[in-house]
Design an enzyme around this catalytic site. Structure first.
Site, mmCIF file in Angstrom:
data_model
loop_
_atom_site.group_PDB
_atom_site.id
_atom_site.type_symbol
_atom_site.label_atom_id
_atom_site.label_comp_id
_atom_site.label_asym_id
_atom_site.label_seq_id
_atom_site.Cartn_x
_atom_site.Cartn_y
_atom_site.Cartn_z
ATOM 1 N N ARG A 1 0.858 -1.183 0.000
ATOM 2 C CA ARG A 1 0.000 0.000 0.000
ATOM 3 C C ARG A 1 0.897 1.236 0.000
ATOM 4 O O ARG A 1 1.955 1.258 0.638
ATOM 5 C CB ARG A 1 -0.890 0.031 1.256
ATOM 6 C CG ARG A 1 -2.027 -0.977 1.238
ATOM 7 C CD ARG A 1 -3.110 -0.632 0.212
ATOM 8 N NE ARG A 1 -4.211 -1.574 0.219
ATOM 9 C CZ ARG A 1 -4.296 -2.638 -0.579
ATOM 10 N NH1 ARG A 1 -3.346 -2.893 -1.458
ATOM 11 N NH2 ARG A 1 -5.356 -3.430 -0.526
ATOM 12 N N HIS B 1 -1.131 0.362 -9.546
ATOM 13 C CA HIS B 1 -1.793 -0.575 -8.615
ATOM 14 C C HIS B 1 -2.348 -1.783 -9.379
ATOM 15 O O HIS B 1 -3.553 -2.044 -9.371
ATOM 16 C CB HIS B 1 -2.913 0.109 -7.822
ATOM 17 C CG HIS B 1 -3.327 -0.685 -6.607
ATOM 18 N ND1 HIS B 1 -3.784 -0.105 -5.444
ATOM 19 C CD2 HIS B 1 -3.353 -2.025 -6.373
ATOM 20 C CE1 HIS B 1 -4.071 -1.057 -4.553
ATOM 21 N NE2 HIS B 1 -3.830 -2.232 -5.115
#
Ligand code: NDP
Ligand code: OXD
Length: 309
Positions: A224, A272
């Protein structure tokens, strides 16, 4: 009774097409067409808007279509009594391991330098590294970190791992707990972050962590964005303490067009996308969990709300 699919980014109609033949007697609804809320027994979700769980008074299980539940746990309307199953899936793991290997190998085999040489039609051999002289450190030895560690070992790299609780993994030098973080970082040439985002791991890769790494260490972050203090990473890159980074995740996503990472010569950016949830691969698991829930059986891969992952 009904399953409600909630996602702002995944294709609910694709999921309906795959799940309906497997559960023909179940009403598979796709948010925002929620229908009578009291009929919803299971939610299948990823990237759900805050408040989407409101009014689901008969909800018995949530199947989260991602490995990391940080976004879900931030929803103030989350019904805390309801068990949450997170995604542990071989296809997700294979994709992530491929991403980690790509980041490590691009760095290890000097890919950027050879690409620059090719653009200049320059024939010159750079120092040839041996994987046995490169130690890769994996932060997080869970479903994803363990597989990446094993595959790196099979390529001949030295591998270290860091987790919250003690772990034994053949061939891997393991460390655990906050007090072992700096010794772990200090022995690695490449550091790969595969941690869940929790209050303990937020901002874990800060100036202090970068200073604890070997001079010229390389970073791969596929966990993350909030694990990394981005200004500290930019300073580390500037000073040469960090030689480069492969980054899949960012504090703000999509990464803003003027963010310095986009144009940094030693940063590789991906949007991502290290590991995607593939509907055809994961739907059988969702169906199995629905059946277990209906039979009152224990569900696998439950999120521990106290740990936050
Ligand atoms: P797991 O829950 O299986 O593993 C998490 C690991 O992190 C465990 O080894 C755990 O330790 C360790 N850990 C947790 N907290 C700490 C801490 N405070 N200190 C040290 N170690 C800690 O997760 P997964 O492997 O399935 O997934 C990891 C993360 O990868 C996800 O949470 C998600 O954020 C990210 N991800 C990113 C994707 C992408 O496309 N970029 C795709 C999929 C996942 P212990 O073993 O002791 O519990
Ligand atoms: C995940 C992700 O957590 O895709 O699965 O980021």
């Amino acid at each position: 009774m009904a399953i409600l699919f909630i996602s702002q980014s995944l294709d609910g109609e694709e999921w309906r097409r795959i799940v309906t033949p497997l559960l023909p007697d179940v009403d598979f609804r796709v948010w925002p067409d929620v229908g009578p809320t009291e009929e919803v027994e299971m939610v299948v979700a990823w990237n759900a808007p805050p408040g989407a769980f409101e009014g689901l008074i008969n909800l018995k299980a949530i199947f989260w279509l991602g490995a990391g539940v940080d976004q879900l746990l931030r929803d103030p309307a989350l019904p805390w009594r309801v068990p949450i199953v997170r995604l542990v899936d071989p296809s997700l793991t294979r994709q992530m391991t491929a991403y980690v290997l790509l980041g490590v190998l691009r760095h290890h085999r000097l890919a950027a330098a050879y690409e620059a040489q090719q653009r200049a039609a320059r024939w010159a051999s750079l120092p040839r590294p041996d994987p046995a002289h490169c130690r890769v450190g994996i932060m997080g030895l869970g479903a994803l970190g363990t597989d990446a560690a094993r595959k790196l070992l099979s390529l001949g790299f030295e591998v270290s791992g860091w987790s919250r609780t003690p772990k034994r993994l053949e061939g891997v030098k393991t460390h655990h707990g906050r007090e072992r973080l700096k010794p772990f970082l200090g022995e690695c040439d490449v550091v790969v972050c595969l941690l869940p985002l929790t209050p303990e791991t937020r901002d874990i890769l800060d100036a202090e962590a970068f200073a604890a790494m070997k001079k010229g260490a390389y970073l791969v972050n596929a966990a993350r964005g909030e694990h990394v203090v981005e200004e500290d990473l930019l300073e580390g890159l500037e000073s040469g303490q960090i030689s480069g980074a492969t980054l899949d995740v960012f504090g703000t996503e999509p990464l803003p067009p003027d963010h310095p990472f986009w144009r940094h010569p030693r940063v590789t950016v991906t949007p991502h996308t290290a590991a995607d949830t593939l509907a055809h691969a994961v739907a059988p698991q969702v169906v199995e969990n629905y059946r277990r829930m209906k039979r009152g059986e224990a569900l696998p891969n439950l999120v521990d709300l106290d740990r936050g992952y």
